[in-house]
Design an enzyme around this catalytic site. Structure first.
Site, PDB file in Angstrom:
ATOM      1  N   GLY A 104     -31.891 -26.948 -36.947  1.00 20.73           N
ATOM      2  CA  GLY A 104     -32.358 -25.693 -37.542  1.00 20.73           C
ATOM      3  C   GLY A 104     -31.689 -25.259 -38.832  1.00 20.73           C
ATOM      4  N   GLU A 159     -24.757 -22.240 -39.106  1.00 23.36           N
ATOM      5  CA  GLU A 159     -25.764 -22.107 -38.030  1.00 23.36           C
ATOM      6  C   GLU A 159     -27.023 -21.438 -38.552  1.00 23.36           C
ATOM      7  OE1 GLU A 159     -26.394 -22.856 -34.992  1.00 23.36           O
ATOM      8  OE2 GLU A 159     -24.618 -22.828 -33.701  1.00 23.36           O
ATOM      9  N   ASP A 162     -28.050 -16.726 -30.860  1.00 24.39           N
ATOM     10  CA  ASP A 162     -28.943 -16.017 -29.946  1.00 24.39           C
ATOM     11  C   ASP A 162     -28.113 -15.591 -28.719  1.00 24.39           C
ATOM     12  OD1 ASP A 162     -31.405 -15.169 -28.812  1.00 24.39           O
ATOM     13  OD2 ASP A 162     -31.788 -17.120 -27.950  1.00 24.39           O
ATOM     14  N   PHE A 178     -38.870 -14.291 -31.060  1.00 26.74           N
ATOM     15  CA  PHE A 178     -38.660 -15.706 -31.352  1.00 26.74           C
ATOM     16  C   PHE A 178     -39.122 -15.983 -32.780  1.00 26.74           C
ATOM     17  CE2 PHE A 178     -39.228 -20.248 -31.308  1.00 26.74           C
ATOM     18  CZ  PHE A 178     -38.099 -20.655 -30.614  1.00 26.74           C
ATOM     19  N   ASP A 225     -37.662 -23.948 -35.734  1.00 27.82           N
ATOM     20  CA  ASP A 225     -38.894 -24.509 -35.161  1.00 27.82           C
ATOM     21  C   ASP A 225     -39.336 -23.780 -33.903  1.00 27.82           C
ATOM     22  OD1 ASP A 225     -36.737 -25.448 -33.479  1.00 27.82           O
ATOM     23  OD2 ASP A 225     -38.196 -26.797 -32.577  1.00 27.82           O
ATOM     24  N   ARG A 270     -41.236 -25.592 -39.001  1.00 28.78           N
ATOM     25  CA  ARG A 270     -39.989 -25.562 -39.764  1.00 28.78           C
ATOM     26  C   ARG A 270     -40.260 -25.397 -41.253  1.00 28.78           C
ATOM     27  NH1 ARG A 270     -35.745 -27.292 -36.390  1.00 28.78           N
ATOM     28  NH2 ARG A 270     -36.321 -28.861 -34.869  1.00 28.78           N
TER      29      ARG A 270
HETATM   30  P1  5GP Z   1     -28.064 -19.826 -28.250  1.00 27.40           P
HETATM   31  O1  5GP Z   1     -27.233 -20.871 -27.573  1.00 27.40           O
HETATM   32  O2  5GP Z   1     -27.267 -18.908 -29.146  1.00 27.40           O
HETATM   33  O3  5GP Z   1     -28.882 -19.063 -27.261  1.00 27.40           O
HETATM   34  O4  5GP Z   1     -29.161 -20.559 -29.106  1.00 27.40           O
HETATM   35  C1  5GP Z   1     -28.833 -21.463 -30.042  1.00 27.40           C
HETATM   36  C2  5GP Z   1     -30.022 -22.246 -30.519  1.00 27.40           C
HETATM   37  O5  5GP Z   1     -31.250 -21.829 -29.902  1.00 27.40           O
HETATM   38  C3  5GP Z   1     -30.230 -22.040 -32.002  1.00 27.40           C
HETATM   39  O6  5GP Z   1     -29.405 -22.878 -32.767  1.00 27.40           O
HETATM   40  C4  5GP Z   1     -31.704 -22.344 -32.135  1.00 27.40           C
HETATM   41  O7  5GP Z   1     -31.887 -23.732 -32.245  1.00 27.40           O
HETATM   42  C5  5GP Z   1     -32.299 -21.865 -30.834  1.00 27.40           C
HETATM   43  N1  5GP Z   1     -32.874 -20.508 -30.975  1.00 27.40           N
HETATM   44  C6  5GP Z   1     -32.424 -19.353 -30.480  1.00 27.40           C
HETATM   45  N2  5GP Z   1     -33.217 -18.318 -30.819  1.00 27.40           N
HETATM   46  C7  5GP Z   1     -34.192 -18.850 -31.568  1.00 27.40           C
HETATM   47  C8  5GP Z   1     -35.337 -18.289 -32.256  1.00 27.40           C
HETATM   48  O8  5GP Z   1     -35.635 -17.087 -32.266  1.00 27.40           O
HETATM   49  N3  5GP Z   1     -36.112 -19.184 -32.928  1.00 27.40           N
HETATM   50  C9  5GP Z   1     -35.852 -20.516 -32.977  1.00 27.40           C
HETATM   51  N4  5GP Z   1     -36.688 -21.263 -33.667  1.00 27.40           N
HETATM   52  N5  5GP Z   1     -34.798 -21.070 -32.359  1.00 27.40           N
HETATM   53  C10 5GP Z   1     -33.983 -20.236 -31.659  1.00 27.40           C
END
Ligand code: 5GP
Length: 177
Positions: free
Chosen positions: A44, A99, A103, A152, A159, A165
């Site tokens: 990402g 990053e 999230d 999201f 993506d 993307r």
């Molecule tokens: P976390 O571990 O903080 O929950 O999520 C990390 C990864 O989840 C991010 O690097 C990303 O790849 C994906 N992610 C989390 N939220 C989103 C979002 O709103 N959109 C997209 N495309 N990916 C997300």
């Protein structure tokens, strides 16, 4: 299926461009004499990383790391592993992780712990977007682009099941009805 979903722009390419420039100015101020190692988290962050690095006109090195967290789904499994590791040692280096989004924070906090064990001189985090409403574990973001709502988002490298993307803006998918 097959038809293109409707996107709503959350952050336009112009807003993103201005923010990347502001972040580059901060990073230059703090790192220009440190020969830092910037580690992009695939996939990402690739677009953000490319735009950011083009603006950093001082000696630095670039690495990428790939973690598994989401798989094909939209929910974090909480299980994180390194799919593609670093090619060079980071011991004694000033490391800045790049990053796309923080999230739940599970992926990033796993990564920061993983890197900290390799004894860098310093370890900081730059994230283009932050979704604090979803946080499950605390994460300190040293350089932050945008705080985003609990939606999201796709585009600018982010993506949805490997799609979208390419969008130049950061968008969310408009609910029907
Ligand atoms: P976390 O571990 O903080 O929950 O999520 C990390 C990864 O989840 C991010 O690097 C990303 O790849 C994906 N992610 C989390 N939220 C989103 C979002 O709103 N959109 C997209 N495309 N990916 C997300």
């Amino acid at each position: 299926m097959g038809s293109q979903p409707k996107f709503r722009i959350l952050l336009s390419s112009e807003e993103i461009e201005a923010k990347v420039k502001a972040l580059a100015d901060e990073i230059r101020r703090d790192y220009q004499d440190k020969h830092p190692l910037l580690i992009g988290v695939l996939k990402g962050s690739f677009m953000f990383m490319a735009d950011l690095i083009r603006l950093l006109d001082f000696p630095l090195e670039v690495e990428f790391i790939r973690l598994s967290s989401y798989g094909g789904s939209r929910e974090s499994s909480g299980k994180v592993r390194v799919v593609q590791g670093l090619r060079s040692p980071i011991k004694g280096r000033d490391v800045l992780v790049i990053e796309d989004i923080v999230d739940t924070g599970l992926t990033t906090s796993f990564l920061l712990d993983y890197l900290q064990k390799k004894i860098p001189a310093s370890l900081k985090l730059c994230a283009l977007t932050d979704k604090p409403s979803r946080r499950q574990t605390p994460v300190t973001i040293d350089y932050l682009g945008f705080t985003v709502p609990n939606k999201f988002i796709v585009g600018y490298g982010l993506d949805w099941d490997e799609k979208f993307r390419y969008l130049p803006d950061i968008c969310f998918i408009q609910e029907k009805g």
